[in-house]
Design a protein around this motif. Sequence first.
Motif, PDB file in Angstrom:
ATOM      1  N   LEU A 297       0.629  -1.238   0.026  1.00 13.16           N
ATOM      2  CA  LEU A 297      -0.058   0.285  -0.081  1.00 13.16           C
ATOM      3  C   LEU A 297       0.895   1.235   0.017  1.00 13.16           C
ATOM      4  N   GLN A 298       1.888   1.369   0.869  1.00 12.96           N
ATOM      5  CA  GLN A 298       2.661   2.504   1.073  1.00 12.96           C
ATOM      6  C   GLN A 298       3.656   2.447  -0.443  1.00 12.96           C
ATOM      7  N   ARG A 299       3.574   1.539  -1.133  1.00 14.26           N
ATOM      8  CA  ARG A 299       4.279   1.467  -2.474  1.00 14.26           C
ATOM      9  C   ARG A 299       3.447   2.023  -3.709  1.00 14.26           C
ATOM     10  N   ILE A 300       2.239   1.643  -3.533  1.00 18.79           N
ATOM     11  CA  ILE A 300       1.260   2.090  -4.784  1.00 18.79           C
ATOM     12  C   ILE A 300       0.859   3.123  -4.530  1.00 18.79           C
ATOM     13  N   SER A 301       0.623   3.813  -3.432  1.00 15.43           N
ATOM     14  CA  SER A 301      -0.108   5.134  -3.301  1.00 15.43           C
ATOM     15  C   SER A 301       0.850   6.185  -3.855  1.00 15.43           C
ATOM     16  N   SER A 302      -0.097   7.175  -4.423  1.00 12.78           N
ATOM     17  CA  SER A 302       0.529   8.171  -5.008  1.00 12.78           C
ATOM     18  C   SER A 302       1.103   9.134  -3.879  1.00 12.78           C
ATOM     19  N   VAL A 303       0.327   9.403  -2.907  1.00 11.78           N
ATOM     20  CA  VAL A 303       0.755  10.234  -1.677  1.00 11.78           C
ATOM     21  C   VAL A 303       0.423   9.622  -0.361  1.00 11.78           C
ATOM     22  N   VAL A 304       1.287   9.571   0.528  1.00 11.10           N
ATOM     23  CA  VAL A 304       1.083   8.963   1.903  1.00 11.10           C
ATOM     24  C   VAL A 304       0.861  10.391   2.684  1.00 11.10           C
ATOM     25  N   LEU A 305      -0.186  10.340   3.693  1.00  7.05           N
ATOM     26  CA  LEU A 305      -0.555  11.459   4.537  1.00  7.05           C
ATOM     27  C   LEU A 305      -0.133  10.990   5.736  1.00  7.05           C
ATOM     28  N   GLN A 306       0.461  11.604   6.784  1.00  7.32           N
ATOM     29  CA  GLN A 306       0.466  11.665   8.070  1.00  7.32           C
ATOM     30  C   GLN A 306      -0.167  12.667   8.801  1.00  7.32           C
ATOM     31  N   LYS A 307      -1.352  12.711   9.217  1.00  5.86           N
ATOM     32  CA  LYS A 307      -2.037  14.097   9.695  1.00  5.86           C
ATOM     33  C   LYS A 307      -1.976  14.059  11.149  1.00  5.86           C
ATOM     34  N   SER A 308      -0.949  13.663  11.762  1.00  8.93           N
ATOM     35  CA  SER A 308      -1.044  13.288  13.077  1.00  8.93           C
ATOM     36  C   SER A 308      -1.004  14.892  14.013  1.00  8.93           C
ATOM     37  N   LEU A 309      -1.748  14.734  14.817  1.00 13.91           N
ATOM     38  CA  LEU A 309      -2.025  16.003  15.905  1.00 13.91           C
ATOM     39  C   LEU A 309      -0.642  16.070  16.966  1.00 13.91           C
ATOM     40  N   ARG A 310      -0.426  14.753  17.268  1.00 16.17           N
ATOM     41  CA  ARG A 310       0.988  14.585  18.202  1.00 16.17           C
ATOM     42  C   ARG A 310       1.710  13.389  17.555  1.00 16.17           C
ATOM     43  N   GLU A 311       2.966  13.486  17.590  1.00 14.01           N
ATOM     44  CA  GLU A 311       3.559  12.269  16.986  1.00 14.01           C
ATOM     45  C   GLU A 311       5.029  12.117  17.687  1.00 14.01           C
ATOM     46  N   GLY A 312       5.079  11.106  18.384  1.00 10.57           N
ATOM     47  CA  GLY A 312       6.447  10.862  18.844  1.00 10.57           C
ATOM     48  C   GLY A 312       7.668  10.966  17.978  1.00 10.57           C
ATOM     49  N   PHE A 313       7.602  10.057  17.046  1.00 13.94           N
ATOM     50  CA  PHE A 313       8.268  10.074  15.973  1.00 13.94           C
ATOM     51  C   PHE A 313       7.587  10.007  14.337  1.00 13.94           C
ATOM     52  N   GLY A 314       7.059   8.894  14.462  1.00 11.11           N
ATOM     53  CA  GLY A 314       6.174   8.764  13.263  1.00 11.11           C
ATOM     54  C   GLY A 314       6.933   7.776  12.276  1.00 11.11           C
ATOM     55  N   LEU A 315       6.984   6.560  12.537  1.00 10.12           N
ATOM     56  CA  LEU A 315       7.725   5.526  11.748  1.00 10.12           C
ATOM     57  C   LEU A 315       7.204   5.295  10.288  1.00 10.12           C
ATOM     58  N   THR A 316       5.855   5.654  10.268  1.00 11.63           N
ATOM     59  CA  THR A 316       5.096   5.429   8.922  1.00 11.63           C
ATOM     60  C   THR A 316       5.649   6.404   8.001  1.00 11.63           C
TER      61      THR A 316
END
Length: 403
Positions: A297-316
Motif C-alpha cells: 500500500l505504501q508503495r502503490i500510493s501516490s501520496v502518503v499522509l500522516q496527519k497526526s496532531l501529536r507524534e512521538g516520531f512517526g515511523l510510518t
Amino acid sequence: MKRLEDYRGIVPDEIITDLHRRASRLHDKHVVHMNSTAQGGGVAEMLFALVPLMNDVGVDAGWRVLVGSEDFFDVTKKFHHALQGDRVHLTENKKRIYIQANESFSQYNHISRHDAVIIHDPQPLPIIRFYKKRQPWVWRCHIDLSNPDAQLWEYLKGYIMRYDLMIVSTEQYLRPDLTVEQRVINPAIDPLSQKNIDLPDRTVLKYMKRHHVPLDKPLITQVSRFDKWKDPEGVLEVFKRVRERVDCRLVLAGSMATDDPEGLEVYERVRKRAGALLASGDVVLLLGANDVTINALQRISSVVLQKSLREGFGLTVSEAMWKGTPVVASAVGGIPLQVIDGETGFLVDPADFDETADRVVTLLQDADLAAAIAARGVEHVRENFLVTRLLGHYLSLLAELME
Ligand code: UDP
C-alpha cells in the motif's frame, strides 16, 4: 534469521564494519528490553528489527512484553495521552492499578545477571522499583514529552529518577527538570523487514486485489493505529477537499495494538463519518492488514499522509519515504526530522485542512516534483533512519554504560 551482513549494499560497507567493531566491546553482554506490546505501533516494530540484530553482532539481547489487564491498559492509555498533553485525573486507584501490574509482572520476570536493562515507554516504567538494581537501567521514552500533564509528570518523575539514563526521540523532548542524564536517539525502520523490503510489482498488485483496493484512481493513504492523535477524521476532511479537485481514493489502514483499548471506538467514529464515501468505495478502511499489505500500500500510493496532531516520531513517515512515495505530514513531534518541507516531503499545519489538501493536490498534479521529492526522501531515510544507525547508537550507549 536477521544478519547484519544482509545490510551490505543498503548502507555503505564502512558502516557495517564500524558496527562489528562497536559490538566487539559487548560480546556476550546480556541486555534485556521490556515494553508492553508485541505487535502494533512503532516500538514493537523497532524491537523486532533491533533485538535480532543485537544478537547477530554478539550481544545477548532479549525482549520481554509486560502482561497487563484491561484496567491496566486503560490507565496507561490515559497516561500516554496525558504525557502528550491531555489532562488526567490521577487518582490513587489509577496509581494502584499501574503499580500492581508492574509488581506482579516483576514476580515472573527474572532479572539478575543482566548487564543492562532497557525499559520502553511508561507502561513498564515503575517496574524498576521491584528489583535490586545491579546494572544500568535505561528508560527509553518514545512519546512526545514536550507538554505533559504536570501532576502526572511529577508522579512519573519519581520512577524516572531511579534510572541511569533517559532516551527520547528528538531534542525538543529533553526535559529541563530532570537530574537524570538524557540522550536523543532517533527511531528507525528496518529496510529488510516484510514491512519495508522491496516488492515486485506483481506482488503489490496481488495484495491490493486481495484486499479489494481498486487501482483505477490515484491512492492517498494514511497508515496508523486508529487513535485520536493520528486524526483519521481530519484525514477524511482533507480527502473531501482533495477529491473536489482530483479524482482519487483514500485508504485508511489501521491496526489495533494490544495495549491500546481505544482503537475500536475511534475506528467506529471514522466508519460513521466516512458514510457514503465508504459505500461508494472512495474511502477504503483496512483493518489489521499484515506487513506485506502495508508495504504494498505504501508503495502503490501516490501520496502518503500522516496527519497526526501529536507524534512521538512517526515511523510510518520514513516507511513511505523509503519506498519512494511522497509524504504530506503534520509539522509535529518527530515528523520534521524526517520531512524537510519542500525537500523530502511537505510539512503542514495539522489544523489547516485546506493547506494540507493543497499539498496533496500539488503532488498528484506535478509528477516531476513528486518524483524529485520522493528521490530525496529515500536518501534522507538511508542516511538517518535505518535500523543500522539505531543499532550503532545502542551499541555505543551500552558500551559507555557498562564501562
Ligand atoms: N502499522 C501497521 N499496520 C497498521 C497501522 C500501523 O503495521 O495498520 C505499523 C506502521 O507501519 C508502523 C507502526 O505500526 O511501523 C506505527 O509506528 P509509528 O511510529 O508511526 O506510530 P505509533 O503507532 O508508534 O504511534
